[in-house]
Design an enzyme around this catalytic site. Structure first.
Site, mmCIF file in Angstrom:
data_model
loop_
_atom_site.group_PDB
_atom_site.id
_atom_site.type_symbol
_atom_site.label_atom_id
_atom_site.label_comp_id
_atom_site.label_asym_id
_atom_site.label_seq_id
_atom_site.Cartn_x
_atom_site.Cartn_y
_atom_site.Cartn_z
ATOM 1 N N LYS A 283 40.016 44.617 -23.015
ATOM 2 C CA LYS A 283 40.294 43.862 -21.498
ATOM 3 C C LYS A 283 39.236 42.903 -21.654
ATOM 4 O O LYS A 283 37.836 43.430 -21.606
ATOM 5 C CB LYS A 283 40.374 44.742 -20.558
ATOM 6 C CG LYS A 283 40.333 44.162 -18.975
ATOM 7 C CD LYS A 283 40.014 45.100 -18.083
ATOM 8 C CE LYS A 283 39.661 44.347 -16.795
ATOM 9 N NZ LYS A 283 39.570 45.041 -15.559
ATOM 10 N N ASP A 288 36.205 38.431 -12.771
ATOM 11 C CA ASP A 288 37.371 38.927 -12.040
ATOM 12 C C ASP A 288 36.997 38.839 -10.427
ATOM 13 O O ASP A 288 36.087 39.544 -9.833
ATOM 14 C CB ASP A 288 37.423 40.233 -12.245
ATOM 15 C CG ASP A 288 38.409 41.039 -11.570
ATOM 16 O OD1 ASP A 288 39.344 40.306 -10.996
ATOM 17 O OD2 ASP A 288 38.629 42.316 -11.392
ATOM 18 N N LYS A 295 38.099 40.057 -3.952
ATOM 19 C CA LYS A 295 37.203 41.135 -3.771
ATOM 20 C C LYS A 295 36.396 40.903 -2.569
ATOM 21 O O LYS A 295 35.973 39.844 -2.142
ATOM 22 C CB LYS A 295 36.329 41.500 -4.828
ATOM 23 C CG LYS A 295 36.996 41.884 -6.068
ATOM 24 C CD LYS A 295 36.024 41.925 -7.407
ATOM 25 C CE LYS A 295 36.954 42.476 -8.717
ATOM 26 N NZ LYS A 295 37.559 43.830 -8.663
ATOM 27 N N ASP A 306 33.500 42.418 -16.909
ATOM 28 C CA ASP A 306 34.931 42.837 -16.894
ATOM 29 C C ASP A 306 35.500 42.411 -18.213
ATOM 30 O O ASP A 306 36.911 42.773 -18.262
ATOM 31 C CB ASP A 306 35.872 42.255 -15.456
ATOM 32 C CG ASP A 306 36.934 43.161 -14.918
ATOM 33 O OD1 ASP A 306 36.782 44.423 -15.312
ATOM 34 O OD2 ASP A 306 37.775 42.664 -14.487
ATOM 35 N N ASP A 365 44.355 42.162 -7.962
ATOM 36 C CA ASP A 365 42.907 42.648 -8.642
ATOM 37 C C ASP A 365 43.156 43.777 -9.312
ATOM 38 O O ASP A 365 42.426 44.273 -9.975
ATOM 39 C CB ASP A 365 42.067 43.009 -7.348
ATOM 40 C CG ASP A 365 40.856 43.362 -7.730
ATOM 41 O OD1 ASP A 365 40.508 42.667 -8.743
ATOM 42 O OD2 ASP A 365 39.991 44.033 -7.067
ATOM 43 N N GLU A 367 44.495 43.442 -12.149
ATOM 44 C CA GLU A 367 44.721 42.405 -13.399
ATOM 45 C C GLU A 367 44.603 43.102 -14.816
ATOM 46 O O GLU A 367 45.337 42.516 -15.660
ATOM 47 C CB GLU A 367 44.044 41.116 -13.062
ATOM 48 C CG GLU A 367 42.781 40.964 -13.884
ATOM 49 C CD GLU A 367 41.675 41.934 -12.994
ATOM 50 O OE1 GLU A 367 40.725 42.440 -13.938
ATOM 51 O OE2 GLU A 367 41.953 42.263 -11.893
ATOM 52 N N ARG A 369 45.289 45.654 -16.335
ATOM 53 C CA ARG A 369 46.384 46.520 -16.970
ATOM 54 C C ARG A 369 47.506 45.251 -17.264
ATOM 55 O O ARG A 369 48.188 45.655 -18.282
ATOM 56 C CB ARG A 369 46.850 47.260 -15.950
ATOM 57 C CG ARG A 369 47.351 46.784 -14.351
ATOM 58 C CD ARG A 369 47.777 47.832 -13.413
ATOM 59 N NE ARG A 369 46.305 48.425 -13.207
ATOM 60 C CZ ARG A 369 46.240 49.329 -11.994
ATOM 61 N NH1 ARG A 369 47.205 49.871 -11.663
ATOM 62 N NH2 ARG A 369 44.998 49.574 -11.551
#
Length: 521
Positions: A283, A288, A295, A306, A365, A367, A369
């Site tokens: 990933k 993010d 967030k 991230d 959020d 995201e 996956r």
């Protein structure tokens, strides 16, 4: 990076800024560890008592400095705690697997102690490490500890060179491993392996620590291309236009809200004698914000980390190439920036993924996956022997396992166990987690094949179940959720710095080594 040398020199006559020794925690007080016999002798065999007087117990994470005895050319002795004194049971060790050797000292204890000393000796030109080095495994562990513990990230410090010179904060320049045999092939090999893996792990740390205004998906892809060219790795980069043409709806959906367009990077290391093929998927959310599902304040400041999964995969593939492992390793870096804008994916949108499945986005959020789903399906098309994905995926896993342990999930119990054992072997705390079938129902969608959210309780397991949907049929797969240990917001410890840690790099490299040796499936 700190230079490593193997030395048969005696500690008293070695010119260095410090001599590093190990101290274990015995039942009756501190015990001087093997390797420091010459130092102890110079204290008339009373070194343990001197250390105890100074408050040392031999506990892990403990460091005590004292003046070197008369006749030593080094002015300082640095005693580092190794933890509990090994018993007879622990003394039998398999050196090829990286254990501490005949002394019975755990490899991770040696690694952490060496890292602690290297960090404490910042500003020194040379230190001699008189720790237990009676096996290649111990030498490798100490070497890794030194190289990882001496790490610093000063790229964005103004006049960093001058500041270092004034404040004496430059990393330890050289470490001599006393007791190591410079002409012994196994000893030299252990150092060479440690150098290759540590350099790449530290490069992963650099990437994680780089501000997101500089490390965009395109910038990350360019760094991967340069490294691939240097180490003979084939690289393919899909930009936003190629992603549209290929139908990578997950990566495009996540990256659609940012002016920094997404990328999918494929790194292919091939060995002519390889009998197995591993695929690593990372990933790579370079920043993010949470997207439209923004967030809250206080949760954005470290979100440059991230992309730690992609950094780990990148480092592992390059390490495999540098080590010349007899296994094919393909790395997939799913790179995007998750930002809110007029073009960002919205809660309620439906994305058509690279696999053809549709996903209802209930939370932007969640995201990671989505980008992983596309990369997992792309990796599956090559039918590798196993796929391992790595991601800072869920806060739920941090709640479950804390900040130093990552989760291991898999579609095969034996493979999950093998990954867990590999992680523990190299000193990366991990824990096997289940994929409960009843949680799959929570991701059912009225408008799409699956939703990107399910039940709140067990959210980390729900994420694993989502990813499993995008692994090709019959392919062995494991998922590492490194949300906890990927970024250290607390103080440094052992060989782990504040900031990016490079979590999972050593686990992936070990999996590649085991596969090359025919010891993994």
């Amino acid at each position: 990076m700190t230079a490593l040398t193997l030395s048969t020199a005696a500690a008293p006559g070695l010119r260095a800024d410090a001599i590093v020794i190990g101290v274990a925690k015995g039942a009756q007080g501190p015990v001087v560890a093997p390797g420091a016999e010459a130092v102890d002798k110079a204290y008339d065999g009373r070194l343990a008592g001197v250390l105890e007087t100074l408050g040392a117990s031999g506990a892990e994470g403990e460091l005590t400095k004292l003046p070197a005895p008369a006749g030593f050319k080094a002015p300082l002795v640095v005693a580092v705690g190794l933890g509990a004194l090994p018993d007879g049971e622990n003394a039998a060790a398999d050196t090829e697997d990286g254990d501490g050797g005949d002394t019975g000292y755990d490899a991770e204890a040696l690694r952490r102690a060496a890292g602690l000393a290297a960090r404490a000796l910042a500003g020194s030109r040379k230190a001699a490490f008189a720790l237990p080095v009676d096996s290649p495994g111990a030498i490798g562990a100490i070497s890794e500890g030194v190289l990882l513990g001496a790490y610093s990230f000063d790229t964005y410090k103004s006049d960093a060179g001058n500041a270092r010179a004034k404040n004496g904060k430059a990393p330890l320049a050289e470490a001599a491993l006393l007791g190591g045999k410079p002409r012994d092939a196994a000893h030299k090999g252990a150092v060479a392996r440690a150098v290759a893996v540590s350099e790449e792990l530290n490069r992963a740390r650099d990437l994680i620590n780089t501000p997101p205004n500089d490390l965009t998906p395109a910038a990350f892809a360019a760094i991967a291309q340069a490294a691939a060219k240097e180490h003979g790795i084939k690289v393919q980069v899909l930009d936003d236009k190629a992603l549209v043409k290929g139908g990578y709806g997950g990566i495009l959906g996540v990256g659609g809200g940012s002016a920094a367009t997404p990328r999918l990077v494929k790194l292919s290391y091939k060995h002519p004698k390889a009998a197995k093929h591993l695929a690593f998927v990372g990933k790579g959310i370079t920043y993010d914000s949470g997207g439209i599902s923004l967030k809250p304040a206080g949760h954005n400041e470290t979100m440059k980390c991230d992309m730690s999964g992609a950094a780990a995969v990148f480092a592992a593939v390059v390490s495999a190439a540098r080590l010349g492992l007899e296994v094919d390793v393909t790395g997939w870096l799913a790179l995007a920036e998750n930002m809110p804008s007029g073009s960002a994916v919205r809660p309620g949108d439906v994305l058509r993924m690279y696999s053809g499945k549709t996903v209802e986005v209930l939370n932007t959020d969640a995201e990671g996956r989505l980008v992983l789903a596309d990369a997992l399906w792309a990796a599956s098309q090559e039918n590798p022997d196993a796929i391992v994905d790595v991601a800072t995926l869920t806060g739920a896993m941090m709640l479950a396992l804390g900040s130093r342990t990552f989760a291991v999930m898999a579609n095969d119990d034996a493979f999950r166990s093998a990954v867990h054992e590999a992680a523990e072997e190299v000193g990366e705390p991990a824990w096997p987690m289940p994929l409960p079938e009843h949680l799959r129902k929570g991701m059912e969608s009225q408008v799409a094949d699956i939703a990107n959210m399910g039940e709140r309780m067990g959210g980390g397991l729900v994420a694993g179940l989502f990813l499993r949907e995008f692994v090709g049929e019959g392919i062995t797969w494991a998922h590492l959720d490194i949300a906890g240990p990927a970024f250290n917001e607390g103080g440094p410890f052992g060989y782990t710095p504040k900031g990016g840690t490079g979590s999972a790099v050593r686990t992936l490299v070990r999996l590649a080594e085991l596969t090359a040796a025919g010891d993994l499936g």
